[in-house]
Design a protein around this motif. Sequence first.
Motif, PDB file in Angstrom:
ATOM      1  N   THR A 149      32.384 -43.479 117.128  1.00 35.20           N
ATOM      2  CA  THR A 149      31.690 -44.657 116.605  1.00 35.20           C
ATOM      3  C   THR A 149      30.460 -44.940 117.453  1.00 35.20           C
ATOM      4  O   THR A 149      30.541 -44.947 118.684  1.00 35.20           O
ATOM      5  CB  THR A 149      32.609 -45.897 116.630  1.00 35.20           C
ATOM      6  OG1 THR A 149      33.721 -45.685 115.759  1.00 35.20           O
ATOM      7  CG2 THR A 149      31.860 -47.148 116.179  1.00 35.20           C
ATOM      8  N   CYS A 150      29.331 -45.154 116.801  1.00 39.79           N
ATOM      9  CA  CYS A 150      28.115 -45.566 117.499  1.00 39.79           C
ATOM     10  C   CYS A 150      28.000 -47.076 117.399  1.00 39.79           C
ATOM     11  O   CYS A 150      27.993 -47.641 116.296  1.00 39.79           O
ATOM     12  CB  CYS A 150      26.884 -44.900 116.888  1.00 39.79           C
ATOM     13  SG  CYS A 150      25.352 -45.174 117.830  1.00 39.79           S
ATOM     14  N   GLY A 180      21.481 -45.910 113.620  1.00 38.17           N
ATOM     15  CA  GLY A 180      21.198 -45.522 112.250  1.00 38.17           C
ATOM     16  C   GLY A 180      20.213 -44.386 112.145  1.00 38.17           C
ATOM     17  O   GLY A 180      20.406 -43.437 111.375  1.00 38.17           O
ATOM     18  N   LEU A 181      19.157 -44.435 112.934  1.00 34.86           N
ATOM     19  CA  LEU A 181      18.101 -43.431 112.842  1.00 34.86           C
ATOM     20  C   LEU A 181      18.559 -42.058 113.295  1.00 34.86           C
ATOM     21  O   LEU A 181      18.155 -41.036 112.723  1.00 34.86           O
ATOM     22  CB  LEU A 181      16.893 -43.886 113.668  1.00 34.86           C
ATOM     23  CG  LEU A 181      15.632 -43.034 113.603  1.00 34.86           C
ATOM     24  CD1 LEU A 181      15.152 -42.886 112.170  1.00 34.86           C
ATOM     25  CD2 LEU A 181      14.543 -43.635 114.477  1.00 34.86           C
ATOM     26  N   LEU A 182      19.404 -41.994 114.314  1.00 31.45           N
ATOM     27  CA  LEU A 182      19.813 -40.680 114.812  1.00 31.45           C
ATOM     28  C   LEU A 182      20.590 -39.899 113.760  1.00 31.45           C
ATOM     29  O   LEU A 182      20.635 -38.660 113.808  1.00 31.45           O
ATOM     30  CB  LEU A 182      20.609 -40.817 116.109  1.00 31.45           C
ATOM     31  CG  LEU A 182      22.050 -41.335 116.069  1.00 31.45           C
ATOM     32  CD1 LEU A 182      23.039 -40.200 115.834  1.00 31.45           C
ATOM     33  CD2 LEU A 182      22.400 -42.038 117.382  1.00 31.45           C
ATOM     34  N   GLU A 185      30.966 -41.011 111.808  1.00 36.68           N
ATOM     35  CA  GLU A 185      32.085 -41.656 111.149  1.00 36.68           C
ATOM     36  C   GLU A 185      31.795 -43.135 110.904  1.00 36.68           C
ATOM     37  O   GLU A 185      31.953 -43.642 109.808  1.00 36.68           O
ATOM     38  CB  GLU A 185      33.354 -41.511 112.005  1.00 36.68           C
ATOM     39  CG  GLU A 185      34.603 -42.073 111.376  1.00 36.68           C
ATOM     40  CD  GLU A 185      35.134 -41.221 110.229  1.00 36.68           C
ATOM     41  OE1 GLU A 185      36.114 -41.645 109.600  1.00 36.68           O
ATOM     42  OE2 GLU A 185      34.570 -40.137 109.959  1.00 36.68           O
ATOM     43  N   ARG A 186      31.329 -43.826 111.960  1.00 36.54           N
ATOM     44  CA  ARG A 186      31.154 -45.272 111.833  1.00 36.54           C
ATOM     45  C   ARG A 186      30.043 -45.767 112.744  1.00 36.54           C
ATOM     46  O   ARG A 186      29.844 -45.259 113.845  1.00 36.54           O
ATOM     47  CB  ARG A 186      32.466 -45.999 112.177  1.00 36.54           C
ATOM     48  CG  ARG A 186      32.374 -47.505 112.081  1.00 36.54           C
ATOM     49  CD  ARG A 186      33.738 -48.166 112.173  1.00 36.54           C
ATOM     50  NE  ARG A 186      34.414 -47.890 113.435  1.00 36.54           N
ATOM     51  CZ  ARG A 186      35.481 -48.574 113.857  1.00 36.54           C
ATOM     52  NH1 ARG A 186      35.983 -49.544 113.107  1.00 36.54           N
ATOM     53  NH2 ARG A 186      36.045 -48.270 115.005  1.00 36.54           N
ATOM     54  N   ILE A 187      29.324 -46.758 112.260  1.00 33.66           N
ATOM     55  CA  ILE A 187      28.345 -47.500 113.060  1.00 33.66           C
ATOM     56  C   ILE A 187      28.763 -48.967 113.050  1.00 33.66           C
ATOM     57  O   ILE A 187      29.071 -49.520 111.988  1.00 33.66           O
ATOM     58  CB  ILE A 187      26.924 -47.354 112.498  1.00 33.66           C
ATOM     59  CG1 ILE A 187      26.413 -45.923 112.662  1.00 33.66           C
ATOM     60  CG2 ILE A 187      25.960 -48.331 113.182  1.00 33.66           C
ATOM     61  CD1 ILE A 187      25.079 -45.653 111.964  1.00 33.66           C
ATOM     62  N   ASP A 219      20.608 -48.531 107.715  1.00 32.47           N
ATOM     63  CA  ASP A 219      21.075 -48.876 106.369  1.00 32.47           C
ATOM     64  C   ASP A 219      22.446 -48.251 106.146  1.00 32.47           C
ATOM     65  O   ASP A 219      22.956 -47.504 106.995  1.00 32.47           O
ATOM     66  CB  ASP A 219      20.080 -48.460 105.282  1.00 32.47           C
ATOM     67  CG  ASP A 219      19.816 -46.954 105.255  1.00 32.47           C
ATOM     68  OD1 ASP A 219      20.788 -46.168 105.224  1.00 32.47           O
ATOM     69  OD2 ASP A 219      18.636 -46.561 105.266  1.00 32.47           O
ATOM     70  N   SER A 220      23.033 -48.527 104.993  1.00 39.81           N
ATOM     71  CA  SER A 220      24.408 -48.123 104.731  1.00 39.81           C
ATOM     72  C   SER A 220      24.574 -46.618 104.531  1.00 39.81           C
ATOM     73  O   SER A 220      25.705 -46.117 104.515  1.00 39.81           O
ATOM     74  CB  SER A 220      24.948 -48.858 103.498  1.00 39.81           C
ATOM     75  OG  SER A 220      24.164 -48.563 102.354  1.00 39.81           O
TER      76      SER A 220
END
Length: 361
Positions: free
Chosen positions: A179-180, A191-193, A202-204, A223-224
């Motif tokens: 998770t980031c 998000g950008l990476l 997997e998850r932000i 964004d999503s």
Amino acid sequence: MTFTVKIFLISVFVSSSFIIYHFIDVQAQHLLAQALYLGDPDAFNTTKEDCVWKREGADNLCPDPAIRIIMYTSGIVKDKLVFTMDHPDWLNDSEWQPAKENIILVHGYAGGDDTLPIAVLRDAYINHGGYNVFLVDWGTLGQPPCYVAAVYNIRPVSVCLAKLLMRLRALGLPPEKTTCVGHSLGAHICGLLANFLNFRIERIIALDPARPLIKPGNINRLDSGDAKSVQVIHTNAGHYGEGGRVGHIDFCINGGRRQPYCGNSSNINLCSHIWAVCYLAQSLFEGSEPMAEPCNRRCPTSVLLPTARQRSGRFGYAVGYAIPMGQKTPMSASGSYCIKDTHPPFCPSHAGAPGDKRCCI
């Protein structure tokens, strides 16, 4: 000239740092420094001439001494190990534990290793003991009073970070257990990476993603589509934080804009922006998870009082039911949820209780 007008003027900029600063007068630059520095603006030991503008291209080496991944080992903050690309078996030769979930923490503007507010979250994950904790330190590329440069730098930081994470994956780091977690500008880096990885995150978990100079629809904006699950916690929506829906699931705390326990702060918006970190820290510990109810589509919005079901601790994950916010939010959850909470999160109520005194007002 109002704050809104100044932000609009400096948001219309191109890649050259010289042209960017041409649009920023001394008064506006001082305002950005005051508004976005997490501390005393008079404590700056740098000026805009010290700002670093990281250029993309073949001349940029990665790994880069200005972009480090630090792993915390032994469950002790002082025990840390900086990731190096040239070690053939870095993960297995460290104290990394493959059974645990991996947390990649990314600080925002004016952050760095062992700085607030990200240190509160780092320590919470370490003290919990159930996670492998990594922290991305890009502090020299986002030092005060260089907010404009920090926004410019999030793309090259993300490019290099993606290379580092792909190397970690090759060494055994499983994407499905990673998770980031990013605060402010760090949320946009998470998000950008995703655009530069050869696998999907997997998850932000995005903590009040930064709003100033981040244009809706911009390529550098979270964004999503950036992970299988993108969770956003709004505590200062429409000011320092993004407003409206951003992720698969968006949580609005006390309407998402201003937190009631920040009323005596010298900067209520900055205080509110920072406290998203403490909400996530609180969510790590059993029995302390903030619970949220379905609500309207945007922040700021009205908030719902806790229901009898919420107070009793019996919850379901079906549509219309309260769900836990933060680390234990179900991956399948989506929509907008609200929380009403008049007490500072993660402030220990008594000796031995989970919390951090740095989250107390």
